[in-house]
Write a protein that holds these residues in place. Structure first.
Motif: not given
Ligand SMILES: [Zn+2]
Length: 165
Positions: A4, A7, A151, A155
């Motif tokens: 990602c 993040c 995630h 996140h």
């Molecule tokens: Zn993320």
């Protein structure tokens, strides 16, 4: 490995059997934030960005939806899913009108319910596949679904922590 850009989370699929512990940990952190009565959970800091309470409701609902997806993958061959309707739910479920302490408990329970289903997967079950539509339509293993859920939790914890900072 997918990563990602916002993040930094990495989709470490061999780590999927640790997803239950990671989701439990993230849910506990969300629970603690939502129970902190000294913080404004309801206000949107930006008009187009969810409040901490709205993020909490989203994570709760997301965990419940992911549980149903994993269960569907165990009984059907390569199921596909309707979108969860993340934006519609804000209104349809009245996210902003809910009590943060209630949502904290519900999020914890949703995590328990999802984790219970994950912990019952055999090594072969982790390889069962679904058609997943986000971020692009692709066939994904349940390892990916579990890691993607980790995630999502992490996140959105970051989204909320940024607002509380
Ligand atoms: Zn993320």
């Amino acid at each position: 490995m997918d990563r990602c850009g916002e993040c930094g989370f990495e989709y470490d699929l061999p780590n999927a059997p640790n997803a239950p512990a990671l989701i439990t940990k993230g849910a506990a952190e969300f629970d603690a934030i939502l129970q902190d009565s000294g913080t404004d959970m309801r206000s949107r800091r930006e008009p187009t960005q969810w409040s901490p309470l709205e993020y909490g409701c989203h994570v709760r609902d997301m965990l419940l939806v992911q549980r149903e997806r994993v269960l569907a993958a165990r009984r059907r061959h390569r199921p596909s899913f309707d979108p969860m309707g993340r934006d519609e739910r804000v209104d349809h479920d009245g996210y902003a009108e809910q009590q943060p302490v209630d949502v904290a408990g519900q999020l914890t329970m949703a995590a328990q319910l999802f984790v219970n289903v994950l912990t019952r997967l055999s090594p072969e079950d982790w390889d069962r596949r679904v058609v997943y539509n986000y971020p692009r339509q692709a066939q994904r293993s349940l390892r990916w679904v579990a890691i993607h859920t980790v995630h999502e939790v992490n996140h959105h914890l970051l989204d909320v922590r940024r607002q509380l900072a």
